[in-house]
Design a protein around this motif. Structure first.
Motif, PDB file in Angstrom:
ATOM      1  N   ILE B 347      36.907  52.326  42.786  1.00  0.00           N
ATOM      2  CA  ILE B 347      36.995  51.837  41.405  1.00  0.00           C
ATOM      3  C   ILE B 347      38.055  50.750  41.326  1.00  0.00           C
ATOM      4  N   SER B 348      39.198  51.065  41.937  1.00  0.00           N
ATOM      5  CA  SER B 348      40.293  50.100  41.910  1.00  0.00           C
ATOM      6  C   SER B 348      39.896  48.801  42.604  1.00  0.00           C
ATOM      7  N   GLN B 349      39.147  48.920  43.698  1.00  0.00           N
ATOM      8  CA  GLN B 349      38.718  47.712  44.411  1.00  0.00           C
ATOM      9  C   GLN B 349      37.782  46.877  43.538  1.00  0.00           C
ATOM     10  N   ALA B 350      36.937  47.574  42.757  1.00  0.00           N
ATOM     11  CA  ALA B 350      36.044  46.829  41.866  1.00  0.00           C
ATOM     12  C   ALA B 350      36.859  46.002  40.886  1.00  0.00           C
ATOM     13  N   GLY B 351      38.051  46.515  40.547  1.00  0.00           N
ATOM     14  CA  GLY B 351      38.915  45.773  39.640  1.00  0.00           C
ATOM     15  C   GLY B 351      39.247  44.388  40.160  1.00  0.00           C
ATOM     16  N   TYR B 352      39.440  44.285  41.490  1.00  0.00           N
ATOM     17  CA  TYR B 352      39.782  42.970  42.042  1.00  0.00           C
ATOM     18  C   TYR B 352      38.596  42.017  41.946  1.00  0.00           C
ATOM     19  N   VAL B 353      37.405  42.558  42.178  1.00  0.00           N
ATOM     20  CA  VAL B 353      36.239  41.696  42.049  1.00  0.00           C
ATOM     21  C   VAL B 353      36.123  41.221  40.602  1.00  0.00           C
ATOM     22  N   LEU B 354      36.451  42.120  39.676  1.00  0.00           N
ATOM     23  CA  LEU B 354      36.431  41.721  38.271  1.00  0.00           C
ATOM     24  C   LEU B 354      37.452  40.622  37.999  1.00  0.00           C
ATOM     25  N   VAL B 355      38.590  40.692  38.692  1.00  0.00           N
ATOM     26  CA  VAL B 355      39.591  39.637  38.531  1.00  0.00           C
ATOM     27  C   VAL B 355      38.986  38.292  38.925  1.00  0.00           C
ATOM     28  N   GLY B 356      38.241  38.301  40.040  1.00  0.00           N
ATOM     29  CA  GLY B 356      37.586  37.066  40.456  1.00  0.00           C
ATOM     30  C   GLY B 356      36.544  36.620  39.448  1.00  0.00           C
ATOM     31  N   ALA B 366      33.748  32.641  44.419  1.00  0.00           N
ATOM     32  CA  ALA B 366      33.837  32.674  45.881  1.00  0.00           C
ATOM     33  C   ALA B 366      34.703  33.846  46.325  1.00  0.00           C
ATOM     34  N   GLY B 367      35.818  34.044  45.614  1.00  0.00           N
ATOM     35  CA  GLY B 367      36.687  35.171  45.954  1.00  0.00           C
ATOM     36  C   GLY B 367      35.962  36.490  45.796  1.00  0.00           C
ATOM     37  N   SER B 368      35.208  36.619  44.698  1.00  0.00           N
ATOM     38  CA  SER B 368      34.482  37.864  44.468  1.00  0.00           C
ATOM     39  C   SER B 368      33.448  38.099  45.565  1.00  0.00           C
ATOM     40  N   LEU B 369      32.746  37.043  45.949  1.00  0.00           N
ATOM     41  CA  LEU B 369      31.731  37.201  46.984  1.00  0.00           C
ATOM     42  C   LEU B 369      32.366  37.594  48.306  1.00  0.00           C
ATOM     43  N   PHE B 370      33.462  36.919  48.625  1.00  0.00           N
ATOM     44  CA  PHE B 370      34.189  37.270  49.854  1.00  0.00           C
ATOM     45  C   PHE B 370      34.598  38.736  49.806  1.00  0.00           C
ATOM     46  N   TYR B 371      35.090  39.141  48.648  1.00  0.00           N
ATOM     47  CA  TYR B 371      35.531  40.513  48.480  1.00  0.00           C
ATOM     48  C   TYR B 371      34.389  41.478  48.755  1.00  0.00           C
ATOM     49  N   LEU B 372      33.241  41.212  48.131  1.00  0.00           N
ATOM     50  CA  LEU B 372      32.125  42.140  48.262  1.00  0.00           C
ATOM     51  C   LEU B 372      31.633  42.212  49.702  1.00  0.00           C
ATOM     52  N   PHE B 373      31.589  41.068  50.346  1.00  0.00           N
ATOM     53  CA  PHE B 373      31.087  41.040  51.717  1.00  0.00           C
ATOM     54  C   PHE B 373      31.998  41.837  52.640  1.00  0.00           C
ATOM     55  N   THR B 374      33.296  41.555  52.558  1.00  0.00           N
ATOM     56  CA  THR B 374      34.217  42.230  53.466  1.00  0.00           C
ATOM     57  C   THR B 374      34.370  43.705  53.109  1.00  0.00           C
ATOM     58  N   TYR B 437      42.382  35.689  47.554  1.00  0.00           N
ATOM     59  CA  TYR B 437      41.471  34.701  46.974  1.00  0.00           C
ATOM     60  C   TYR B 437      41.229  34.968  45.493  1.00  0.00           C
ATOM     61  N   VAL B 438      40.985  36.233  45.130  1.00  0.00           N
ATOM     62  CA  VAL B 438      40.687  36.473  43.722  1.00  0.00           C
ATOM     63  C   VAL B 438      41.932  36.253  42.871  1.00  0.00           C
ATOM     64  N   ILE B 439      43.081  36.659  43.381  1.00  0.00           N
ATOM     65  CA  ILE B 439      44.297  36.484  42.580  1.00  0.00           C
ATOM     66  C   ILE B 439      44.641  35.005  42.473  1.00  0.00           C
ATOM     67  N   ILE B 453      49.391  42.128  37.267  1.00  0.00           N
ATOM     68  CA  ILE B 453      48.878  43.495  37.189  1.00  0.00           C
ATOM     69  C   ILE B 453      48.086  43.834  38.447  1.00  0.00           C
ATOM     70  N   ALA B 454      47.321  42.856  38.920  1.00  0.00           N
ATOM     71  CA  ALA B 454      46.529  43.104  40.130  1.00  0.00           C
ATOM     72  C   ALA B 454      47.439  43.415  41.310  1.00  0.00           C
ATOM     73  N   MET B 455      48.539  42.668  41.419  1.00  0.00           N
ATOM     74  CA  MET B 455      49.453  42.929  42.536  1.00  0.00           C
ATOM     75  C   MET B 455      50.145  44.273  42.365  1.00  0.00           C
ATOM     76  N   LEU B 456      50.469  44.579  41.120  1.00  0.00           N
ATOM     77  CA  LEU B 456      51.098  45.867  40.829  1.00  0.00           C
ATOM     78  C   LEU B 456      50.160  47.001  41.224  1.00  0.00           C
TER      79      LEU B 456
END
Lengths: 643, 574
Positions: B347-356, B366-374, B437-439, B453-456
């Protein structure tokens, strides 16, 4: 030129093999693997060097891309190699001397229970050092820099079952961290100013005169980089870790002191010469700290009884010389001395290792003596190293130290005087060491018998007479002894033999390292005086210690205790500082920080406890949650309607 | 069955979507060229990966019908892997093909662009990895059979369709094809009540969210007159809505429906229960696949069709991202069940994709896609490791089971460590660059609070990732000893975390079936770890190979950058 990749790939491959298979390959295969990789790396370095020689002097800087790490907007971080005379010089002696030390370790570490782990660290150490010197940016160098720090921690604390080893490893690591912070601050400043870490972007314009640097920026940057160098190269005030680093196996000491690690600081300062050029005050700091360290460490070395400690303080002292040379503006001299030092210091440490090996872990020189006839190879080779370090002509140390002293004279006669006094002290403590170990009467007989079967640091040997080490250990000794005797020919100041100077010339153009001429007469005078002082020290040492091993007047406690500096620091650290620390720890840390941390934890727990109510397990409640979420979004968007 | 739905859907929409003309008089390729309006030239190459996956599923079923029952137990995973690889090859070929021929659509309903192809690659890779790790698990649990692999392939088909969708209807079809397969997969472990419960919960809530999504489709259609992304975007670009309430309501409901699939807070409640109950390798597959497909839908809808509404949806996504980041991390700390912990972690990881996504820029996408792929590699690998250590019957999912893993299986512990470090975002793993990338994209849009917040949240999350790592490397001797909370070295935060963990042992009450836990008080008893299982963990070769692939990829993608270039090119949507 593609051999450049092999320089790094081979030790890395060895590291990987030993990491995953170190237990299976065992003794001695692990050692041979590590040695093969190190030698392969050296051969690759030689190949690259030879191909660089084919280029014209001006175009001897080749970049090899490795990979791009972060390519985002203005921040583009890519890692690559910079092959130029400076990096190749370091790579050559690091991998060359490192190979010999690894070879020697095969015999020295025989029977150790963690044989594989040792060689894993050896290869990783070499790899990190090569990354450090071959990197094309400060940031990538920093990766190697930290890797070296980590490996030294792992190797100094190799016998971590011993408390002293664990403590020494920690001390080395923490002290290095202080320097690392300097390096990091330098990195931040650099990025702020240049928006890059690459040598080609930061240093090349400075060296070619396309860019100048304001004095304050240059001083700040240079001093922060030098702080990093001070930590890694054990200069005042961060030198205390190096003598304690003796807790590691002896080949490790040789590796740290000669081929890798401590010379990294010298490299960093040499690499940063274009920055230093814009800050005369920083140059003065480098030269003064170097001179002061040289003298201080030499005095301490006069009062030490531990065979390895004497050598450790001598390393600190010799590193001081190197910084003295660099601070005086003669980078070539500093580097020349670094290379020569790599030969003779590796030789001395490995020789000391052979002695320790023969005497079943005895390290106290007062309990040695008379080993000349038992250890012929070790004695002869040690003699060469001793004379080279004492700067007796025509051995290595004489030539390189002479070059540094000439530069120091040019900078300031005071610095020169310190250097000459140190030279005398060096000759004194080395001759003291030599006669205590190899000359005089044997003071070890009964001890060896009683300790015969007791745990040798590298496995149990039967008791009895000391015996010469196996060929796998003596061969490196002989090679290094030859290097210590004739190595100076690579940069002899006559007959056009100054290969090293000419090789390095493109890295230090006159613009950033103005050449200075010291009159030939003055040179002769400097050389003569320095040699006279060295011989004086030599004679004093020999005559004082030839007949007896006990001369309390010559070994005041203050020297044996290294001017009580360590104790003072410890007392300060355990007294007021510890009180401050515990105040911080119990007041600020326990109260405030822990309070905050616990508060965050409690907040997490508390909010979790509240949140948990929503995680009921009831599907209807989950659906309600989704519904509320949808309602909230709808409500929010309702406020934006018509917008 | 699904096939008929799929193709009937295409046909029906092509027929009735808007006759021969788009809402604004644009002619739609192919539809008017023939009297038979059902005739529509379909460039099959543009849906090749989906076709491969789908036909592969049919072939699997066919083969199983022809062969006698259980005659070839090892055949299906091999076939499934081969189908996944074929889909991967097809996707890679498409990548170059779409570069050569340019983008196109099928009747305005299917997009053929790099974005689609990117997800073709992601889904194919996920299918391959999942097929490889599932076999040994299913055999151990006595569940092996063709159905599991057919479901994997069908779920993949739906996921690819979601990414390819050029309109809300296709998106919905893909969503359902994927979801129905996933519901069955969640309930696949017949003898575990948790598994059935997970499937049931997932199904009910999934249907609920699908209904909301459909309602959102209807409202959007009502506001713009079309369900096709191009038409919606075109309509909104040409017209300024005086009354945009319907559109905004539709958008809100679309976000809810897709937010459910990606497990964004507050639509995440199903996640811990379903992840915990589902067969472990399927959980990893589900996490990778549903997130990728859900975000593909969100990106298509929000940054594609509704990009003109950025000012309206970005604050909503901002809030959802913040909640997802924080609640995911905080709740994960509190868990003592590994699968449940990883559920909150996902769930928390999905938050980063949402940030992107929230950045609403090419860099963010691009950051979100990279995130999802990796992330696909990381999460499949993580659950593969959990599947091995939990033992037969999923006996041990508690934290104690992983204790001392480094001594028992150093290689396995090393792989798990890489995955944990990647999820925590440690440099030189893919996770670091993904977060970076997303941040970075967020910062570029001036979203400093969100970046902080994302880094926190990453710092909070690092706590439980590292706790698992620490447990793995803790000595065997302490295995049966007291919990770290009682050790002085544990520190205050540890104790707090432990206390919190203790409080939530039964969070979600899966073990209590559909009943809620009556009280928490009973759970605050002594803190002792159950000793880890004694028997040696067998690592089947296929799983070992998969883990090796995942580890190598995770490190390689963290060291070097071609993947981000790949993701950057894939942001080019029609």
């Amino acid at each position: 030129m593609d051999a450049a990749y092999a320089i790094l790939a081979l030790p890395l491959l060895g590291t990987a093999i030993l990491l995953f298979g170190g237990r299976r390959t065992g003794d001695p295969a692990s050692g041979w693997i590590a040695t093969a990789m190190a030698v392969g790396s050296f051969v690759a370095t030689v190949v690259v060097w030879a191909s660089l020689l084919g280029h014209s002097a001006a175009s001897r800087t080749v970049h090899k891309g490795l990979f791009t790490w972060i390519p985002v907007g203005s921040l583009h971080v890519s890692f690559g190699l910079q092959l130029d005379p400076l990096s190749l010089t370091w790579a050559l002696f690091s991998s060359g001397v490192g190979s010999l030390i690894t070879l020697y370790s095969i015999g020295y570490m025989k029977g150790d229970s963690s044989y594989g782990r040792f060689f894993f660290y050896m290869n990783l150490f070499l790899f990190s050092m090569l990354v450090l010197v071959l990197a094309d940016s400060y940031l990538f160098s920093f990766v190697g820099w930290e890797g070296v720090g980590y490996c030294s921690y792992g190797l100094i604390g190799f016998w971590f079952e011993r408390n002293s080893a664990a403590v020494a490893a920690k001390k080395a690591f923490v002290t290095n961290r202080i320097g690392d912070f300097g390096f990091m601050i330098a990195l931040f400043m650099m990025f702020g100013h240049f928006h890059s870490f690459n040598y080609s972007t930061v240093l090349a314009p400075l060296a070619s005169g396309r860019l100048t640097l304001a004095g304050a920026t240059a001083t700040g940057l240079a001093l922060m980089l030098f702080l990093g160098a001070v930590g890694k190269s054990a200069q005042i005030p961060l030198y205390m870790w190096l003598p304690d680093a003796m807790e590691g196996p002896t080949p490790v000491s040789a590796l740290i002191h000669a081929a890798t690690m401590v010379t990294a600081g010298v490299y960093l300062v040499a690499r940063s010469a274009p920055i230093l050029h814009f800050s005369p005050s920083a140059q003065w700091v480098v030269a003064s700290i170097g001179a002061a360290t040289a003298l201080l460490a030499a005095t301490i070395a006069c009062g030490q009884d531990d065979i390895k400690r004497v050598l450790a303080y001598s390393t600190i002292s010799q590193l001081g010389y190197m910084f003295l040379g660099e601070g005086s503006g003669d980078y070539g001299a500093g580097i020349f001395h670094t290379v020569m030092h790599a030969f003779f210091k590796a030789l001395l440490f490995l020789g000391a290792g052979a002695v320790i090996h023969a005497l079943h872990d005895e390290q106290d020189m007062k309990k040695m003596g008379g080993l000349w006839k038992y250890l012929p190879v070790s004695s002869w080779t040690f003699l060469a190293g001793f004379l080279a370090l004492s700067a007796i002509p025509p051995f290595d140390g004489f030539w390189s130290k002479d070059a540094i002293l000439a530069a120091a004279w040019h900078k300031s006669p005071a610095l020169w005087a310190v250097g000459v006094v140190t030279a005398a002290l060096t000759a004194y403590y080395m001759s003291r060491q030599f006669v205590l170990v190899f000359g005089g009467k044997a003071r070890w007989v009964d001890r060896a018998a009683e300790h015969g079967a007791a745990g040798h640091e590298a496995g149990g040997h039967a008791g009895g007479r000391p015996h010469e080490a196996p060929p796998v250990m003596t061969v490196p000794l002989v090679i290094l002894a030859v290097g210590s005797t004739v190595g100076w020919l690579m940069n002899a100041p006559f007959a056009g033999l100054n290969f090293l100077e000419r090789w390095l010339a493109p890295v230090f153009p006159a613009r950033i390292a103005p050449s200075f001429a010291v009159a030939t007469g003055t040179k002769w005078a400097i050389g003569t005086v320095a040699t006279a002082f060295a011989i004086l020290g030599l004679v004093a040492g020999l005559s004082a210690w030839r007949r007896t091993a006990e001369r309390p007047a010559l070994e005041p406690a203050v020297l044996a205790h290294a001017w009580y500096i360590d104790e003072t620091v410890s007392a300060a650290a355990s007294g007021p500082l510890a009180r401050l620390a515990s105040g911080v720890s119990f007041g600020v840390d326990a109260g405030l920080v822990d309070g905050l941390v616990n508060g965050v934890g409690r907040l997490a727990a508390q909010s979790g406890r509240q949140l948990r109510r929503f995680q009921t397990g009831y599907v209807r409640n989950y659906a309600l949650g989704i519904g509320i979420g949808a309602a909230a979004i709808l409500a929010y968007l309702a406020t934006r309607m018509g917008g | 069955m699904i096939q008929s739905v799929l193709f009937a859907g295409v046909g029906h929409l092509a027929q009735s979507g808007s006759g021969c003309l788009g809402p604004n008089g644009t002619s739609i390729t192919g539809l008017c060229t023939s009297d038979n309006s059902l005739h529509m030239p379909v460039a099959y190459r543009s849906i090749l990966p989906m076709l491969v996956l789908f036909i592969g599923a049919l072939v699997l079923l066919l083969v199983s019908a022809l062969l006698s029952k259980r005659s070839r137990p090892g055949l299906y995973p091999v076939l499934s892997t081969a189908v996944g690889l074929a889909a991967l090859v097809a996707s890679v070929w498409e990548w170059y093909d779409v570069g050569n021929r340019g983008v196109s659509t099928i009747g305005g309903q299917i997009f053929y662009d790099r974005f689609s192809v990117f997800f073709g690659v992601v889904v194919s890779v996920t299918v391959v990895l999942a097929s490889l790790v599932s076999d040994s698990y299913l055999r151990r649990e006595g569940l092996d059979g063709v159905e599991a692999y057919a479901l994997i392939l069908l779920a993949g088909t739906g996921a690819v369709l979601m990414a390819e969708a050029a309109g809300l209807i296709m998106l919905f079809l893909g969503l359902e094809i994927m979801s129905i397969a996933l519901y069955v997969m969640a309930a696949y472990h017949r003898r575990r009540t948790e598994s059935g419960e997970a499937g049931f919960k997932y199904f009910i809530l999934g249907s609920f969210s699908s209904a909301i999504f459909l309602y959102g489709v209807a409202l959007t259609y009502g506001a713009t007159g079309s369900t096709r992304f191009q038409d919606i975007a075109g309509y909104l670009a040409r017209n300024t809505l005086v009354h945009d309430g319907v559109l905004l309501a539709g958008m809100a409901l679309l976000i809810v429906g897709l937010g459910f699939k990606v497990a964004a807070v507050p639509f995440h409640f199903w996640t811990p229960d379903v992840y915990q109950g589902s067969p472990t390798p399927f959980t990893g597959y589900m996490a990778a696949l549903a997130k990728a497909a859900g975000f593909a839908g969100l990106l298509r809808t929000l940054t594609g069709a509704l990009s003109s509404q950025q000012a309206n949806w970005r604050p909503v996504i901002w809030l959802i991202a913040v909640l997802t980041l924080l609640i995911g991390s905080v709740m994960a700390i509190a868990q003592r069940d590994l699968k449940r912990m990883m559920a909150y972690s996902s769930i928390s990881q999905a938050g980063y994709v949402l940030v992107g996504l929230q950045a609403g820029s090419a860099a963010g996408t691009a950051g979100s896609l990279f995130y999802l792929f990796t992330y696909a590699f990381v999460i499949v690998g993580t659950f593969a490791v959990l599947g091995l250590i939990q033992g037969p019957g999923e006996a041990r999912n508690d934290l104690g089971a992983i204790r001392g893993l480094a001594r028992r299986r150093p290689g396995l512990a090393m792989a798990m460590l890489v995955f944990l470090l990647a999820q925590a975002g440690v440099p030189l793993t893919s996770g670091f660059l993904a977060k970076f990338y997303v941040i970075e994209a967020s910062v570029q849009r001036g979203q400093y609070p969100l970046a902080i917040i994302a880094m926190l949240a990453a710092a909070i999350a690092a706590f439980f990732y590292l706790r698992i790592a620490l447990l793995m490397y803790a000595g065997e001797g302490e295995a049966a000893g007291p919990a770290p909370a009682l050790e002085p070295a544990g520190g205050g935060a540890e104790a707090a975390g432990e206390a919190a963990g203790e409080a939530f042992v039964a969070d979600g009450a899966l073990t209590a079936g559909l009943q809620p836990v009556p009280s928490l008080d009973g759970a605050t008893a002594t803190l002792t770890w159950e000793p880890p299982p004694e028997e040696r963990i067998a690592i089947p070769p296929a799983v070992a190979a998969t883990l090796a692939i995942c580890v190598v990829f995770t490190i390689a993608a963290g060291v070097s950058s071609p993947i981000i270039d790949f993701a950057r090119h894939a942001t080019a949507m029609i």
